[in-house]
Enzyme design. Structure first.
Site, PDB file in Angstrom:
ATOM      1  N   ASP A   1       0.443  26.821  14.085  1.00 31.95           N
ATOM      2  CA  ASP A   1       0.964  26.696  12.711  1.00 31.95           C
ATOM      3  C   ASP A   1       0.963  25.247  12.210  1.00 31.95           C
ATOM      4  O   ASP A   1       1.450  24.953  11.121  1.00 31.95           O
ATOM      5  CB  ASP A   1       2.384  27.280  12.624  1.00 31.95           C
ATOM      6  CG  ASP A   1       3.358  26.563  13.548  1.00 31.95           C
ATOM      7  OD1 ASP A   1       2.931  25.604  14.236  1.00 31.95           O
ATOM      8  OD2 ASP A   1       4.536  26.948  13.585  1.00 31.95           O
TER       9      ASP A   1
ATOM     10  N   LYS B   1       0.469 -11.047  -9.836  1.00 32.52           N
ATOM     11  CA  LYS B   1      -0.147  -9.824 -10.347  1.00 32.52           C
ATOM     12  C   LYS B   1       0.948  -8.881 -10.839  1.00 32.52           C
ATOM     13  O   LYS B   1       2.122  -9.052 -10.531  1.00 32.52           O
ATOM     14  CB  LYS B   1      -0.953  -9.134  -9.254  1.00 32.52           C
ATOM     15  CG  LYS B   1      -0.104  -8.505  -8.177  1.00 32.52           C
ATOM     16  CD  LYS B   1      -0.803  -7.415  -7.401  1.00 32.52           C
ATOM     17  CE  LYS B   1       0.207  -6.653  -6.566  1.00 32.52           C
ATOM     18  NZ  LYS B   1      -0.224  -6.083  -5.343  1.00 32.52           N
TER      19      LYS B   1
ATOM     20  N   THR C   1      -5.688   0.504  -2.112  1.00 26.69           N
ATOM     21  CA  THR C   1      -6.836   0.829  -2.985  1.00 26.69           C
ATOM     22  C   THR C   1      -7.812  -0.345  -3.077  1.00 26.69           C
ATOM     23  O   THR C   1      -8.901  -0.192  -3.614  1.00 26.69           O
ATOM     24  CB  THR C   1      -6.356   1.139  -4.410  1.00 26.69           C
ATOM     25  OG1 THR C   1      -5.776  -0.061  -4.969  1.00 26.69           O
ATOM     26  CG2 THR C   1      -5.323   2.245  -4.442  1.00 26.69           C
TER      27      THR C   1
ATOM     28  N   GLY D   1      -7.354  -2.819  -4.988  1.00 28.15           N
ATOM     29  CA  GLY D   1      -7.226  -3.383  -6.342  1.00 28.15           C
ATOM     30  C   GLY D   1      -6.708  -4.816  -6.357  1.00 28.15           C
ATOM     31  O   GLY D   1      -7.234  -5.671  -7.081  1.00 28.15           O
TER      32      GLY D   1
HETATM   33  C1  R5P Z   1       2.073  -5.006  -2.813  1.00 36.87           C
HETATM   34  O1  R5P Z   1       3.114  -5.536  -3.170  1.00 36.87           O
HETATM   35  C2  R5P Z   1       1.441  -5.246  -1.499  1.00 36.87           C
HETATM   36  O2  R5P Z   1       1.837  -6.459  -0.948  1.00 36.87           O
HETATM   37  C3  R5P Z   1      -0.072  -5.210  -1.603  1.00 36.87           C
HETATM   38  O3  R5P Z   1      -0.491  -6.281  -2.417  1.00 36.87           O
HETATM   39  C4  R5P Z   1      -0.552  -3.928  -2.199  1.00 36.87           C
HETATM   40  O4  R5P Z   1       0.143  -2.841  -1.684  1.00 36.87           O
HETATM   41  C5  R5P Z   1      -2.030  -3.711  -2.007  1.00 36.87           C
HETATM   42  O5  R5P Z   1      -2.385  -2.486  -2.582  1.00 36.87           O
HETATM   43  P1  R5P Z   1      -3.790  -2.260  -3.256  1.00 36.87           P
HETATM   44  O6  R5P Z   1      -4.839  -2.512  -2.215  1.00 36.87           O
HETATM   45  O7  R5P Z   1      -3.759  -0.827  -3.683  1.00 36.87           O
HETATM   46  O8  R5P Z   1      -3.901  -3.182  -4.422  1.00 36.87           O
END
Ligand code: R5P
Length: 291
Positions: free
Chosen positions: A34, A188, A221, A223
């Site tokens: 399961d 960012k 991701t 990003g």
């Molecule tokens: C965010 O505060 C973390 O320190 C990383 O910068 C973030 O989680 C990276 O995520 P991604 O690769 O999606 O931009």
């Protein structure tokens, strides 16, 4: 002293056992029809200093449950002092209520680990140090920056370390210290609904003809790294290397990072990786320094 290798170790348990010359016992593990996990510790461990290695890489929920099963079983075996070595601590980024009613996931995860029997934890570079205070026991943070810096040194001539996010500034400082170079950070912001990353503030950083090393806790991701790489190339950087302790590479993050001009990605084995794509640093020596 004994090391117990969990269901998600990526070889760190074996490496650690060799470095510290401590015997390793692997848990027995299977999945019921399961989908539920079965765990058995194949020998009675009692009155010992026990180090359980279990990383919480995907599937995170399964690996968390399996860690809890291991911890409680060791606890039931009586008089053990148990340390959970958690190279990748999942759920670390949901460390507060960004919106009312949200779960503070890392609090729940750390509370559960404590209640299941861990007296202490060792983690590799968590998202934020402060969130570890949710664990009501001893906490140690292993730092593989010296090993990461050794790999970077082989690949750069004029290094400049950049944190792609204010939260990574302290890491950038530590890495720059190892590389004996300058460092800075950019700011960012992320749209919490779409997940998209945007650079909020780009300081006047002198990166022309420099080898820029972006250092962050995690690549998800991609990003954050991509936005930062594009920004420093516009400022004249010679090449960009991305370094992160934990790389999840969600969907096609790796390809998108390489297409953005990032020349190399350096990460660790807290999460399984393809060594033909990325440089993988073993975190076991940094954990051994904490035992
Ligand atoms: C965010 O505060 C973390 O320190 C990383 O910068 C973030 O989680 C990276 O995520 P991604 O690769 O999606 O931009």
């Amino acid at each position: 002293m004994i090391i117990v290798g969990g269901t998600a170790t990526n070889g760190i348990d074996e490496n650690l056992s060799k470095i510290v010359k401590v015997p390793l016992i692997k848990v027995e593990h299977k999945i019921f029809p399961d989908g539920e996990s079965y765990i058995r510790i194949p020998q009675l461990i009692s009155g010992q200093e026990v180090y359980v290695v279990q990383s919480l890489y995907p599937p995170q929920d399964k690996h968390i449950i399996e860690l809890l099963l291991i911890l409680e079983t060791l606890s039931d075996m009586k008089n053990n002092r148990i340390t959970a070595i958690i190279p990748y601590l999942a759920y670390a980024r949901q460390d507060r209520r960004f919106k009312e009613g949200e779960a503070v996931s890392i609090k729940t995860v750390l509370n559960s680990i404590r209640r299941a029997g861990a007296d202490s934890i060792i983690v590799i570079e968590p998202h934020k140090m402060e969130e570890l205070s949710y664990f009501n026991g001893e906490v140690k943070v292993a730092d593989p920056i010296p090993e990461i810096a050794r790999e970077i040194k082989k690949r750069v001539e004029k290094p400049f370390v950049l944190a792609p996010d204010r939260g990574a500034l302290e890491r950038a400082k530590r890495l720059a210290n190892e590389l004996q170079c300058e460092y800075s950070f950019i700011e960012k912001e992320r749209d919490r609904d779409t997940g998209e990353v945007r650079i909020k503030n780009l300081p006047d950083i002198k990166v022309r003809d420099k080898d820029v090393i972006l250092i962050d806790d995690i690549i998800s991701t991609g990003g954050t790294m991509i936005q930062a790489a594009q920004a420093v190339y516009k400022l004249g950087a010679r090449k960009v290397i991305a370094a992160a302790f934990h790389a999840l590479f969600v969907e096609n993050a790796y390809e998108r990072m390489i297409n953005s001009g990032i020349k190399e990605i350096i990460t660790t084995n807290t999460i399984p990786q393809d060594p033909s794509k990325v440089v993988v640093v073993d975190v076991s020596p940094s954990i051994a320094r904490k035992l």
